[in-house]
Design a protein around this motif. Structure first.
Motif, PDB file in Angstrom:
ATOM      1  N   GLY A 179       3.719 -18.130   4.333  1.00 58.48           N
ATOM      2  CA  GLY A 179       2.778 -18.577   3.311  1.00 58.48           C
ATOM      3  C   GLY A 179       1.546 -17.700   3.181  1.00 58.48           C
ATOM      4  O   GLY A 179       0.827 -17.775   2.191  1.00 58.48           O
ATOM      5  N   THR A 180       1.270 -16.857   4.177  1.00 56.99           N
ATOM      6  CA  THR A 180       0.066 -16.030   4.134  1.00 56.99           C
ATOM      7  C   THR A 180       0.382 -14.538   4.057  1.00 56.99           C
ATOM      8  O   THR A 180      -0.505 -13.716   4.245  1.00 56.99           O
ATOM      9  N   TRP A 181       1.632 -14.177   3.786  1.00 54.06           N
ATOM     10  CA  TRP A 181       1.987 -12.758   3.701  1.00 54.06           C
ATOM     11  C   TRP A 181       1.203 -12.046   2.609  1.00 54.06           C
ATOM     12  O   TRP A 181       0.745 -10.921   2.807  1.00 54.06           O
ATOM     13  N   LEU A 182       1.051 -12.678   1.481  1.00 55.29           N
ATOM     14  CA  LEU A 182       0.305 -12.045   0.394  1.00 55.29           C
ATOM     15  C   LEU A 182      -1.146 -11.801   0.804  1.00 55.29           C
ATOM     16  O   LEU A 182      -1.725 -10.754   0.494  1.00 55.29           O
ATOM     17  N   LEU A 183      -1.726 -12.729   1.518  1.00 53.42           N
ATOM     18  CA  LEU A 183      -3.098 -12.594   1.995  1.00 53.42           C
ATOM     19  C   LEU A 183      -3.227 -11.420   2.958  1.00 53.42           C
ATOM     20  O   LEU A 183      -4.157 -10.633   2.875  1.00 53.42           O
ATOM     21  N   TRP A 184      -2.274 -11.300   3.867  1.00 53.35           N
ATOM     22  CA  TRP A 184      -2.343 -10.253   4.882  1.00 53.35           C
ATOM     23  C   TRP A 184      -1.896  -8.893   4.363  1.00 53.35           C
ATOM     24  O   TRP A 184      -2.495  -7.871   4.687  1.00 53.35           O
ATOM     25  N   PHE A 185      -0.807  -8.858   3.595  1.00 52.83           N
ATOM     26  CA  PHE A 185      -0.221  -7.582   3.222  1.00 52.83           C
ATOM     27  C   PHE A 185      -0.456  -7.207   1.763  1.00 52.83           C
ATOM     28  O   PHE A 185      -0.126  -6.091   1.351  1.00 52.83           O
ATOM     29  N   PRO A 226      -3.349  -6.564   0.042  1.00 48.32           N
ATOM     30  CA  PRO A 226      -4.232  -5.407  -0.143  1.00 48.32           C
ATOM     31  C   PRO A 226      -3.566  -4.092   0.253  1.00 48.32           C
ATOM     32  O   PRO A 226      -3.733  -3.078  -0.427  1.00 48.32           O
ATOM     33  N   LEU A 227      -2.782  -4.109   1.325  1.00 50.87           N
ATOM     34  CA  LEU A 227      -2.074  -2.898   1.739  1.00 50.87           C
ATOM     35  C   LEU A 227      -1.065  -2.468   0.671  1.00 50.87           C
ATOM     36  O   LEU A 227      -0.955  -1.283   0.350  1.00 50.87           O
ATOM     37  N   MET A 228      -0.359  -3.442   0.103  1.00 50.72           N
ATOM     38  CA  MET A 228       0.613  -3.118  -0.943  1.00 50.72           C
ATOM     39  C   MET A 228      -0.085  -2.550  -2.186  1.00 50.72           C
ATOM     40  O   MET A 228       0.435  -1.641  -2.829  1.00 50.72           O
ATOM     41  N   LEU A 272       0.836   1.044  -3.656  1.00 48.70           N
ATOM     42  CA  LEU A 272       1.238   1.191  -5.059  1.00 48.70           C
ATOM     43  C   LEU A 272       0.283   2.104  -5.827  1.00 48.70           C
ATOM     44  O   LEU A 272       0.708   2.908  -6.664  1.00 48.70           O
ATOM     45  N   GLY A 273      -1.006   1.984  -5.553  1.00 45.37           N
ATOM     46  CA  GLY A 273      -1.984   2.868  -6.195  1.00 45.37           C
ATOM     47  C   GLY A 273      -1.770   4.319  -5.798  1.00 45.37           C
ATOM     48  O   GLY A 273      -1.865   5.229  -6.628  1.00 45.37           O
ATOM     49  N   GLY A 274      -1.470   4.555  -4.514  1.00 41.60           N
ATOM     50  CA  GLY A 274      -1.182   5.919  -4.057  1.00 41.60           C
ATOM     51  C   GLY A 274       0.065   6.482  -4.709  1.00 41.60           C
ATOM     52  O   GLY A 274       0.093   7.653  -5.111  1.00 41.60           O
ATOM     53  N   LEU A 275       1.121   5.654  -4.800  1.00 42.60           N
ATOM     54  CA  LEU A 275       2.344   6.108  -5.455  1.00 42.60           C
ATOM     55  C   LEU A 275       2.101   6.418  -6.928  1.00 42.60           C
ATOM     56  O   LEU A 275       2.630   7.410  -7.460  1.00 42.60           O
TER      57      LEU A 275
END
Length: 169
Positions: A106-112, A114-116, A120-123
């Protein structure tokens, strides 16, 4: 009679913010056992105030923060572990109550999340910089001659709304 009613209404409107304010928190009563109080103080720093939302309940002056501090002290005094106290708070208020929520489905979006976004911005940046520019072919001698002729005449201009300085406008 009418001025009296107007005055009474004005006083009611002026006093309403005073009545709407949250009551002050009850004074904290520390636990008699210093070790238990230290555990409680450590938990206070990990728990978010639901009113202030950016402060821990250790720093919050809100009434509910005082109630939460008292609840934590009571649970610690009754022998509950720190994990049990946190679990109880999460059951009541959800994962948001903890400044460091647990990593679970339930908290994967919260944790990961910003990293994603960074990945995605780098790609996207890499794809943008590697995009090949379209090379234009040079004009043939015939096309260059026609272009020179068009530019020499006054009837054709790059922008129909543009005016030359000698037009007198």
């Amino acid at each position: 009679m009418r001025p009296l009613l107007v005055g009474l209404a004005a006083l009611t409107l002026l006093a309403s913010p005073v009545f709407a304010a949250e009551p002050a928190a009850a004074p904290d009563r520390p636990l008699p056992d210093a070790a238990q109080e230290a555990r409680a103080q450590a938990l206070f720093k990990d728990v978010r105030c639901v009113v202030c939302q950016h402060e821990s309940i250790a720093d919050s002056p809100a009434g509910i923060a005082g109630d939460m501090r008292q609840r934590i002290r009571e649970e610690i005094a009754s022998g509950d572990s720190d994990a049990a106290v946190r679990d109880d708070l999460v059951k009541l208020y959800g994962d948001y109550i903890l400044f460091t929520p647990p990593v679970r489905e339930g908290t994967w979006l919260l944790w990961f999340g910003p990293l994603m976004l960074v990945v995605l911005g780098g790609l996207a940046l890499i794809a943008f910089t590697r995009r090949q520019t379209v090379e234009s072919t040079p004009l043939s001698p015939d096309e260059e001659r026609r272009l020179a002729d068009l530019l020499q005449t006054e009837t054709v201009r790059p922008d129909p709304d543009a005016s030359a300085p000698h037009d007198g406008r």
